[in-house]
Design an enzyme around this catalytic site. Structure first.
Site, PDB file in Angstrom:
ATOM      1  N   ARG A   1      38.982  23.811  35.894  1.00 44.45           N
ATOM      2  CA  ARG A   1      38.076  24.552  35.002  1.00 44.45           C
ATOM      3  C   ARG A   1      38.509  26.012  34.897  1.00 44.45           C
ATOM      4  O   ARG A   1      38.441  26.607  33.830  1.00 44.45           O
ATOM      5  CB  ARG A   1      36.637  24.467  35.514  1.00 44.45           C
ATOM      6  CG  ARG A   1      36.029  23.084  35.361  1.00 44.45           C
ATOM      7  CD  ARG A   1      34.590  23.025  35.831  1.00 44.45           C
ATOM      8  NE  ARG A   1      33.765  23.919  35.043  1.00 44.45           N
ATOM      9  CZ  ARG A   1      32.786  24.676  35.548  1.00 44.45           C
ATOM     10  NH1 ARG A   1      32.512  24.654  36.828  1.00 44.45           N
ATOM     11  NH2 ARG A   1      32.075  25.454  34.763  1.00 44.45           N
TER      12      ARG A   1
ATOM     13  N   ARG B   1      33.690  29.973  23.500  1.00 41.08           N
ATOM     14  CA  ARG B   1      34.739  29.634  24.460  1.00 41.08           C
ATOM     15  C   ARG B   1      36.138  29.953  23.932  1.00 41.08           C
ATOM     16  O   ARG B   1      37.090  29.936  24.692  1.00 41.08           O
ATOM     17  CB  ARG B   1      34.681  28.150  24.817  1.00 41.08           C
ATOM     18  CG  ARG B   1      33.490  27.768  25.638  1.00 41.08           C
ATOM     19  CD  ARG B   1      33.590  26.307  26.046  1.00 41.08           C
ATOM     20  NE  ARG B   1      32.370  25.848  26.663  1.00 41.08           N
ATOM     21  CZ  ARG B   1      32.119  25.899  27.964  1.00 41.08           C
ATOM     22  NH1 ARG B   1      33.005  26.396  28.773  1.00 41.08           N
ATOM     23  NH2 ARG B   1      30.985  25.454  28.438  1.00 41.08           N
TER      24      ARG B   1
ATOM     25  N   ARG C   1      30.419  27.043  49.149  1.00 37.15           N
ATOM     26  CA  ARG C   1      29.174  26.502  48.595  1.00 37.15           C
ATOM     27  C   ARG C   1      29.129  24.985  48.786  1.00 37.15           C
ATOM     28  O   ARG C   1      28.087  24.434  49.139  1.00 37.15           O
ATOM     29  CB  ARG C   1      29.072  26.878  47.113  1.00 37.15           C
ATOM     30  CG  ARG C   1      27.735  26.541  46.489  1.00 37.15           C
ATOM     31  CD  ARG C   1      27.536  27.231  45.154  1.00 37.15           C
ATOM     32  NE  ARG C   1      28.375  26.683  44.107  1.00 37.15           N
ATOM     33  CZ  ARG C   1      28.433  27.168  42.873  1.00 37.15           C
ATOM     34  NH1 ARG C   1      27.723  28.231  42.550  1.00 37.15           N
ATOM     35  NH2 ARG C   1      29.205  26.609  41.968  1.00 37.15           N
TER      36      ARG C   1
ATOM     37  N   ARG D   1      27.821  19.574  44.061  1.00 42.29           N
ATOM     38  CA  ARG D   1      28.002  19.561  42.613  1.00 42.29           C
ATOM     39  C   ARG D   1      29.430  19.139  42.281  1.00 42.29           C
ATOM     40  O   ARG D   1      30.367  19.559  42.954  1.00 42.29           O
ATOM     41  CB  ARG D   1      27.740  20.958  42.032  1.00 42.29           C
ATOM     42  CG  ARG D   1      26.293  21.355  42.032  1.00 42.29           C
ATOM     43  CD  ARG D   1      26.052  22.792  41.664  1.00 42.29           C
ATOM     44  NE  ARG D   1      26.895  23.297  40.604  1.00 42.29           N
ATOM     45  CZ  ARG D   1      26.839  24.544  40.136  1.00 42.29           C
ATOM     46  NH1 ARG D   1      25.992  25.403  40.657  1.00 42.29           N
ATOM     47  NH2 ARG D   1      27.631  24.939  39.172  1.00 42.29           N
TER      48      ARG D   1
ATOM     49  N   LYS E   1      27.137  33.545  36.220  1.00 39.01           N
ATOM     50  CA  LYS E   1      26.497  33.746  34.922  1.00 39.01           C
ATOM     51  C   LYS E   1      25.142  33.049  34.843  1.00 39.01           C
ATOM     52  O   LYS E   1      24.171  33.632  34.373  1.00 39.01           O
ATOM     53  CB  LYS E   1      27.400  33.243  33.785  1.00 39.01           C
ATOM     54  CG  LYS E   1      28.715  33.986  33.653  1.00 39.01           C
ATOM     55  CD  LYS E   1      29.540  33.479  32.476  1.00 39.01           C
ATOM     56  CE  LYS E   1      29.870  32.011  32.506  1.00 39.01           C
ATOM     57  NZ  LYS E   1      30.763  31.595  33.596  1.00 39.01           N
TER      58      LYS E   1
END
Length: 194
Positions: free
Chosen positions: A150, A88, A127, A139, A13
């Site tokens: 998540r 959300r 990644r 990250r 996104k």
């Protein structure tokens, strides 16, 4: 062009929203960024939010909607905006609708990046490995366990937002498993009518 971007974490996104911003000149609105800006600017809603955060609480939907309402009144959002990561929950979607209606505004479309969640976890692991190999920091969100947490939260709380908008014929599904450029092309095709 007023757009909501839906899809699980890691679906792309943010990458796609940045491309829409560059091409169409409308801002990408992140509730986290807006919240921090409102607190820093000491706006009335920012002062309320700071009090809640300083007490260790979660900012209410009412405060978040207030921050979004203030932000979309700014000049750069007059042509439209992209909401990424908001709403959300169903309650937030309903509150957003009410706030937009009070301003005589409507959403143009809801873009949902559809992805294979099993492959998504693999994508995140890859990644993180690539970042490590390149000597770059990984990250925090790219830790597989953090990411899975998540993803579970998204499936539990946020996935219900899509059917809410789909029932109104506003959702356009985009295959998020394509290459980045293919996803961009599909989005541009979907936005052509707006």
């Amino acid at each position: 062009m007023r757009i909501i971007f839906l899809g699980p974490p890691g679906a792309g996104k943010g990458t796609q929203a940045a491309r829409i911003v560059a091409k169409h000149g409308i801002p990408q609105l992140s509730t986290g960024d807006m919240l921090r800006a409102a607190v820093a600017a000491e706006t009335p809603i920012g002062v309320k939010a700071k009090a809640v955060m300083d007490a260790g609480g979660l900012v209410s939907d009412e405060i978040v909607i207030g921050i979004v309402a203030d932000r979309i009144d700014e000049p750069d959002a007059k042509k439209g905006f992209i909401l990424d990561g908001f709403p959300r929950t169903l309650a937030q979607a309903e509150a957003l609708d009410a706030m937009l209606a009070s301003k005589h505004l409507e959403l143009d479309t809801v873009l949902e990046l559809k992805v294979d969640q099993t492959k998504l976890v693999d994508r995140i692991v890859k990644r993180a490995e690539e970042a490590r190999a390149a000597g770059q920091p990984v990250r925090k969100d790219d830790d597989p366990e953090v990411f899975k947490t998540r993803l579970e939260a998204y499936n539990r709380d946020t996935a219900v937002v899509s059917p809410y908008y789909a029932a109104r014929g506003q959702v356009i599904e985009i295959d998020g498993m394509q290459t980045v450029d293919e996803v961009t092309a599909a989005i541009e095709k979907a936005l052509a009518g707006h």
